[in-house]
Design a protein around this motif. Structure first.
Motif, PDB file in Angstrom:
ATOM      1  N   GLU A  51     -15.281 -26.435   6.740  1.00  0.00           N
ATOM      2  CA  GLU A  51     -14.549 -26.339   5.479  1.00  0.00           C
ATOM      3  C   GLU A  51     -13.548 -27.483   5.339  1.00  0.00           C
ATOM      4  O   GLU A  51     -13.443 -28.111   4.278  1.00  0.00           O
ATOM      5  CB  GLU A  51     -13.827 -24.995   5.376  1.00  0.00           C
ATOM      6  CG  GLU A  51     -14.743 -23.838   5.101  1.00  0.00           C
ATOM      7  CD  GLU A  51     -13.999 -22.674   4.503  1.00  0.00           C
ATOM      8  OE1 GLU A  51     -13.798 -22.662   3.263  1.00  0.00           O
ATOM      9  OE2 GLU A  51     -13.601 -21.784   5.273  1.00  0.00           O
ATOM     10  N   TRP A  52     -12.801 -27.753   6.396  1.00  0.00           N
ATOM     11  CA  TRP A  52     -11.801 -28.821   6.387  1.00  0.00           C
ATOM     12  C   TRP A  52     -12.463 -30.174   6.098  1.00  0.00           C
ATOM     13  O   TRP A  52     -11.935 -30.980   5.330  1.00  0.00           O
ATOM     14  CB  TRP A  52     -11.055 -28.832   7.708  1.00  0.00           C
ATOM     15  CG  TRP A  52     -10.035 -29.915   7.884  1.00  0.00           C
ATOM     16  CD1 TRP A  52      -9.180 -30.410   6.933  1.00  0.00           C
ATOM     17  CD2 TRP A  52      -9.758 -30.628   9.078  1.00  0.00           C
ATOM     18  NE1 TRP A  52      -8.383 -31.391   7.483  1.00  0.00           N
ATOM     19  CE2 TRP A  52      -8.721 -31.537   8.802  1.00  0.00           C
ATOM     20  CE3 TRP A  52     -10.279 -30.569  10.365  1.00  0.00           C
ATOM     21  CZ2 TRP A  52      -8.201 -32.394   9.763  1.00  0.00           C
ATOM     22  CZ3 TRP A  52      -9.746 -31.420  11.319  1.00  0.00           C
ATOM     23  CH2 TRP A  52      -8.724 -32.315  11.019  1.00  0.00           C
ATOM     24  N   CYS A  54     -15.203 -30.741   4.402  1.00  0.00           N
ATOM     25  CA  CYS A  54     -15.549 -30.789   2.976  1.00  0.00           C
ATOM     26  C   CYS A  54     -14.300 -30.995   2.114  1.00  0.00           C
ATOM     27  O   CYS A  54     -14.336 -31.748   1.129  1.00  0.00           O
ATOM     28  CB  CYS A  54     -16.283 -29.517   2.563  1.00  0.00           C
ATOM     29  SG  CYS A  54     -17.931 -29.372   3.296  1.00  0.00           S
ATOM     30  N   ILE A  55     -13.202 -30.347   2.465  1.00  0.00           N
ATOM     31  CA  ILE A  55     -11.937 -30.529   1.742  1.00  0.00           C
ATOM     32  C   ILE A  55     -11.533 -31.998   1.770  1.00  0.00           C
ATOM     33  O   ILE A  55     -11.168 -32.584   0.743  1.00  0.00           O
ATOM     34  CB  ILE A  55     -10.826 -29.639   2.337  1.00  0.00           C
ATOM     35  CG1 ILE A  55     -11.084 -28.170   1.994  1.00  0.00           C
ATOM     36  CG2 ILE A  55      -9.440 -30.082   1.850  1.00  0.00           C
ATOM     37  CD1 ILE A  55     -10.218 -27.193   2.768  1.00  0.00           C
ATOM     38  N   GLU A  56     -11.605 -32.604   2.937  1.00  0.00           N
ATOM     39  CA  GLU A  56     -11.230 -34.016   3.071  1.00  0.00           C
ATOM     40  C   GLU A  56     -12.191 -34.927   2.312  1.00  0.00           C
ATOM     41  O   GLU A  56     -11.772 -35.937   1.750  1.00  0.00           O
ATOM     42  CB  GLU A  56     -11.146 -34.409   4.543  1.00  0.00           C
ATOM     43  CG  GLU A  56     -10.017 -33.735   5.296  1.00  0.00           C
ATOM     44  CD  GLU A  56      -8.646 -33.975   4.685  1.00  0.00           C
ATOM     45  OE1 GLU A  56      -8.351 -35.125   4.272  1.00  0.00           O
ATOM     46  OE2 GLU A  56      -7.863 -33.016   4.598  1.00  0.00           O
ATOM     47  N   ARG A  59     -10.973 -34.735  -1.320  1.00  0.00           N
ATOM     48  CA  ARG A  59      -9.568 -35.037  -1.607  1.00  0.00           C
ATOM     49  C   ARG A  59      -9.370 -36.225  -2.558  1.00  0.00           C
ATOM     50  O   ARG A  59      -8.583 -36.139  -3.503  1.00  0.00           O
ATOM     51  CB  ARG A  59      -8.793 -35.250  -0.302  1.00  0.00           C
ATOM     52  CG  ARG A  59      -7.295 -35.397  -0.519  1.00  0.00           C
ATOM     53  CD  ARG A  59      -6.522 -35.506   0.782  1.00  0.00           C
ATOM     54  NE  ARG A  59      -6.736 -34.412   1.702  1.00  0.00           N
ATOM     55  CZ  ARG A  59      -6.161 -33.204   1.604  1.00  0.00           C
ATOM     56  NH1 ARG A  59      -5.340 -32.954   0.607  1.00  0.00           N
ATOM     57  NH2 ARG A  59      -6.409 -32.280   2.505  1.00  0.00           N
ATOM     58  N   ARG A  67      -7.707 -27.879  -6.427  1.00  0.00           N
ATOM     59  CA  ARG A  67      -8.052 -27.647  -5.029  1.00  0.00           C
ATOM     60  C   ARG A  67      -9.502 -27.182  -5.030  1.00  0.00           C
ATOM     61  O   ARG A  67     -10.087 -26.929  -6.076  1.00  0.00           O
ATOM     62  CB  ARG A  67      -7.188 -26.545  -4.383  1.00  0.00           C
ATOM     63  CG  ARG A  67      -5.705 -26.695  -4.496  1.00  0.00           C
ATOM     64  CD  ARG A  67      -5.145 -27.793  -3.609  1.00  0.00           C
ATOM     65  NE  ARG A  67      -3.695 -27.762  -3.573  1.00  0.00           N
ATOM     66  CZ  ARG A  67      -2.879 -28.229  -4.485  1.00  0.00           C
ATOM     67  NH1 ARG A  67      -3.365 -28.743  -5.593  1.00  0.00           N
ATOM     68  NH2 ARG A  67      -1.571 -28.177  -4.344  1.00  0.00           N
ATOM     69  N   THR A  68     -10.075 -27.015  -3.830  1.00  0.00           N
ATOM     70  CA  THR A  68     -11.372 -26.352  -3.735  1.00  0.00           C
ATOM     71  C   THR A  68     -11.240 -25.170  -2.797  1.00  0.00           C
ATOM     72  O   THR A  68     -10.451 -25.198  -1.849  1.00  0.00           O
ATOM     73  CB  THR A  68     -12.484 -27.294  -3.224  1.00  0.00           C
ATOM     74  OG1 THR A  68     -12.162 -27.748  -1.911  1.00  0.00           O
ATOM     75  CG2 THR A  68     -12.670 -28.469  -4.168  1.00  0.00           C
ATOM     76  N   VAL A  69     -12.007 -24.137  -3.078  1.00  0.00           N
ATOM     77  CA  VAL A  69     -12.043 -22.968  -2.216  1.00  0.00           C
ATOM     78  C   VAL A  69     -13.482 -22.745  -1.768  1.00  0.00           C
ATOM     79  O   VAL A  69     -14.426 -22.993  -2.523  1.00  0.00           O
ATOM     80  CB  VAL A  69     -11.489 -21.701  -2.911  1.00  0.00           C
ATOM     81  CG1 VAL A  69     -10.000 -21.838  -3.170  1.00  0.00           C
ATOM     82  CG2 VAL A  69     -12.219 -21.395  -4.207  1.00  0.00           C
ATOM     83  N   GLY A  70     -13.635 -22.302  -0.535  1.00  0.00           N
ATOM     84  CA  GLY A  70     -14.959 -22.003  -0.015  1.00  0.00           C
ATOM     85  C   GLY A  70     -15.487 -20.735  -0.634  1.00  0.00           C
ATOM     86  O   GLY A  70     -14.764 -19.745  -0.755  1.00  0.00           O
ATOM     87  N   ARG A 121     -18.336 -25.029  -2.184  1.00  0.00           N
ATOM     88  CA  ARG A 121     -16.943 -24.952  -2.561  1.00  0.00           C
ATOM     89  C   ARG A 121     -16.870 -24.942  -4.080  1.00  0.00           C
ATOM     90  O   ARG A 121     -17.786 -25.402  -4.763  1.00  0.00           O
ATOM     91  CB  ARG A 121     -16.141 -26.123  -1.989  1.00  0.00           C
ATOM     92  CG  ARG A 121     -16.228 -26.141  -0.459  1.00  0.00           C
ATOM     93  CD  ARG A 121     -15.212 -27.055   0.168  1.00  0.00           C
ATOM     94  NE  ARG A 121     -13.838 -26.587   0.006  1.00  0.00           N
ATOM     95  CZ  ARG A 121     -13.307 -25.571   0.684  1.00  0.00           C
ATOM     96  NH1 ARG A 121     -14.028 -24.897   1.567  1.00  0.00           N
ATOM     97  NH2 ARG A 121     -12.056 -25.224   0.484  1.00  0.00           N
ATOM     98  N   TYR A 126      -5.077 -24.925  -9.257  1.00  0.00           N
ATOM     99  CA  TYR A 126      -4.248 -24.262  -8.246  1.00  0.00           C
ATOM    100  C   TYR A 126      -3.296 -23.232  -8.859  1.00  0.00           C
ATOM    101  O   TYR A 126      -3.218 -22.094  -8.383  1.00  0.00           O
ATOM    102  CB  TYR A 126      -3.472 -25.325  -7.472  1.00  0.00           C
ATOM    103  CG  TYR A 126      -2.667 -24.795  -6.319  1.00  0.00           C
ATOM    104  CD1 TYR A 126      -3.296 -24.205  -5.230  1.00  0.00           C
ATOM    105  CD2 TYR A 126      -1.282 -24.891  -6.317  1.00  0.00           C
ATOM    106  CE1 TYR A 126      -2.567 -23.726  -4.159  1.00  0.00           C
ATOM    107  CE2 TYR A 126      -0.550 -24.409  -5.251  1.00  0.00           C
ATOM    108  CZ  TYR A 126      -1.187 -23.827  -4.179  1.00  0.00           C
ATOM    109  OH  TYR A 126      -0.451 -23.349  -3.121  1.00  0.00           O
TER     110      TYR A 126
END
Length: 138
Positions: A51-52, A54-56, A59, A67-70, A121, A126
């Motif tokens: 998950e981290w 994919c977040i990066e 970004r 933001r994105t959420v899983g 995601r 937010y």
């Protein structure tokens, strides 16, 4: 299809060194029953690492209020990784449907493939998301 500058084909990778805090017995601080398990990279932390990553990867493409959420994860964990080894997660954005983003995921340690599959995601605003959560709490 592109959304807000995000296009399929985005690739990203990052690495992490497995330390005792990322092993299966460490999961027992939140969920009992894991304390007598082997000291190898925990599936729970593998999922978080994916998950981290994919977040990066996303970004640079998000605005300050996004933001994105899983929302979905379907990955294997097919090999154990001991403390001290490096794990590399590679993600590729393969599909965009509205605000839903689907990634292909591969993870390997210094010896072999340890995980593969898919992660999705969803792009959120937010502040609106927090408002919905607060409403749910009341």
């Amino acid at each position: 299809m592109a959304i807000k500058g995000i296009e399929t084909g985005i690739h990203f990778q990052q690495s992490i060194t497995v330390n005792p805090s990322l092993t299966v017995p460490s999961v027992s601080s939140a969920f009992s029953g894991f304390e007598n398990m082997p000291e190898v990279f925990a599936t729970a932390f593998l999922v978080g690492f994916v998950e981290w990553t994919c977040i990066e990867a996303l970004r640079p493409y998000l605005t300050s209020d996004e933001r994105t959420v899983g929302t979905y994860i379907d990955i294997s964990h097919c090999a154990a990784t001991p403390v001290g080894m490096v794990v590399i997660a590679e993600v590729e954005l393969i599909e965009i449907i509205g605000r839903k983003l689907r990634f292909k995921v591969l993870c390997r340690d210094e010896k072999e493939l340890i995980s593969e599959g898919f992660h999705e995601r969803f792009i959120i605003n937010y502040e609106k998301f927090l408002e919905r959560v607060k409403k749910k709490q009341s």
